[in-house]
Design an enzyme around this catalytic site. Structure first.
Site, mmCIF file in Angstrom:
data_model
loop_
_atom_site.group_PDB
_atom_site.id
_atom_site.type_symbol
_atom_site.label_atom_id
_atom_site.label_comp_id
_atom_site.label_asym_id
_atom_site.label_seq_id
_atom_site.Cartn_x
_atom_site.Cartn_y
_atom_site.Cartn_z
ATOM 1 N N ASP A 73 36.624 22.508 87.485
ATOM 2 C CA ASP A 73 36.839 23.885 87.031
ATOM 3 C C ASP A 73 36.575 24.900 88.150
ATOM 4 O O ASP A 73 37.012 26.050 88.053
ATOM 5 C CB ASP A 73 35.853 24.220 85.895
ATOM 6 C CG ASP A 73 36.461 24.023 84.516
ATOM 7 O OD1 ASP A 73 37.664 24.270 84.364
ATOM 8 O OD2 ASP A 73 35.707 23.638 83.600
ATOM 9 N N LYS A 131 44.896 18.563 77.843
ATOM 10 C CA LYS A 131 44.381 18.126 79.150
ATOM 11 C C LYS A 131 44.424 16.606 79.234
ATOM 12 O O LYS A 131 44.822 16.034 80.241
ATOM 13 C CB LYS A 131 42.947 18.649 79.365
ATOM 14 C CG LYS A 131 42.894 20.135 79.667
ATOM 15 C CD LYS A 131 41.475 20.700 79.660
ATOM 16 C CE LYS A 131 41.517 22.215 79.871
ATOM 17 N NZ LYS A 131 40.205 22.865 79.781
ATOM 18 N N GLN A 180 34.142 21.736 78.356
ATOM 19 C CA GLN A 180 34.992 22.770 77.747
ATOM 20 C C GLN A 180 34.129 23.921 77.216
ATOM 21 O O GLN A 180 33.137 23.707 76.518
ATOM 22 C CB GLN A 180 35.841 22.149 76.622
ATOM 23 C CG GLN A 180 36.868 23.071 76.015
ATOM 24 C CD GLN A 180 37.998 23.470 76.969
ATOM 25 O OE1 GLN A 180 38.299 22.767 77.927
ATOM 26 N NE2 GLN A 180 38.609 24.600 76.711
HETATM 27 N N1 GUN Z 1 37.766 27.395 78.062
HETATM 28 C C1 GUN Z 1 38.843 28.200 78.241
HETATM 29 N N2 GUN Z 1 39.361 28.037 79.480
HETATM 30 C C2 GUN Z 1 38.596 27.105 80.091
HETATM 31 C C3 GUN Z 1 38.647 26.499 81.384
HETATM 32 O O1 GUN Z 1 39.489 26.806 82.245
HETATM 33 N N3 GUN Z 1 37.687 25.571 81.634
HETATM 34 C C4 GUN Z 1 36.729 25.232 80.725
HETATM 35 N N4 GUN Z 1 35.828 24.320 81.069
HETATM 36 N N5 GUN Z 1 36.659 25.786 79.521
HETATM 37 C C5 GUN Z 1 37.598 26.699 79.209
#
Ligand code: GUN
Length: 278
Positions: free
Chosen positions: A118, A51, A95
């Site tokens: 998100d 990311k 996350q």
């Molecule tokens: N963990 C796995 N996929 C995601 C996601 O799309 N967003 C977040 N914040 N954590 C994750």
């Protein structure tokens, strides 16, 4: 046809990069993304690194805030409050998964809905369900983007989604409903999974079961989107048995190289949209 998620994601990133450059010339500002990573869960570390790298490549000012797994919930909440009030921060992402002593619901609720890249905050979830403007979760948004590359008009199509998670299944259903699909969500308690899947013009598998969907589960000329990431003997495979399904359908996403790259590209898109909205 095998849908090339890597290529589509690269195209989307190019568009985002260009738009950020233009905005930078006009406003002398760039979008900012703050990612909070708690603990040392390896997959999360890899996702966050990706990311960060992708954000920087398109010109987003990205920072990763790392905490040890025994950080208190209050310290994380304080940080989120600080980021909510920081005008340089366009988007905030915590996350998941979180350590057990930290309440996921409290954390998600603490993120300002307009910085919730998100799309997990109940305000965004509710707005999406009501058909109002909302930040849409990155994975379903990426899936819809790929589906629409194959088929522009989805009106009247029968979409079947395997899995009912808040992250994928439920928002995917809302998005496809907004496109005028007839939507079925199937899950672990569904009586005849195979029979339901056989009705799908569009099948989205987001359940986390390696190679669950077989060739005789799918309709001829359907579109298959595989959200699954499963490890089988050190190999990453999806929820769809790619080899037996691919010959029968109109289009299918591979794993890896399908939905995964689109998820990150959509995170960048959401960050840009949050920046523009402010
Ligand atoms: N963990 C796995 N996929 C995601 C996601 O799309 N967003 C977040 N914040 N954590 C994750």
């Amino acid at each position: 046809m095998i849908i090339d998620g890597k290529k589509e994601a690269a195209l989307l990133r190019e568009e985002i990069k260009k738009e950020i450059l233009l905005l930078k010339e006009k406003t002398k500002k760039v979008p900012g993304l703050s990612v909070i990573l708690i603990g040392d869960f390896t997959p999360s570390q890899i996702y966050v690194k990706n990311k960060e790298k992708n954000s920087k490549e398109v010109g987003i000012n990205s920072e990763v805030i790392k905490y040890p797994k025994d950080i208190t919930e209050q310290e994380v909440l304080n940080k989120i409050k600080e980021l909510n009030n920081n005008p340089e921060v366009s988007g905030i992402l915590v996350q998941l998964p979180l350590p057990k002593h930290i309440n996921k619901e409290k954390i998600i609720n603490a993120i300002h809905p307009k910085k919730d890249v998100d799309g997990f905050n109940p305000i965004n979830v509710g707005n999406l369900a009501s058909g109002y403007d909302a930040i849409i979760p990155c994975t379903p948004l990426g899936c819809l983007y790929l589906i629409k590359k194959i088929e522009k008009n989805l009106s009247g199509k029968h979409a079947v989604i395997i899995g009912r998670s808040n992250l994928n299944g439920k928002p995917m259903a809302q998005l496809l409903l907004r496109e005028n699909c007839t939507v079925t969500i199937v899950h672990s308690k569904t009586k005849d999974l195979k029979a339901e899947c056989q009705k799908a013009d569009i099948l989205v598998a987001a359940v986390g079961k390696a190679n669950l969907v077989k060739g005789d589960w799918v309709k001829k000329d359907s579109i298959i989107i595989d959200v699954g990431i499963n490890k089988v003997e050190e190999k990453i495979v999806g929820d769809v048995d790619f080899e037996s399904v691919k010959e029968k359908v109109k289009a299918i996403t591979p794993v890896p190289g399908g939905v995964g790259p689109m998820t990150i590209a959509c995170l960048l898109k959401n960050t840009l949209e949050c920046f523009k909205a402010r």
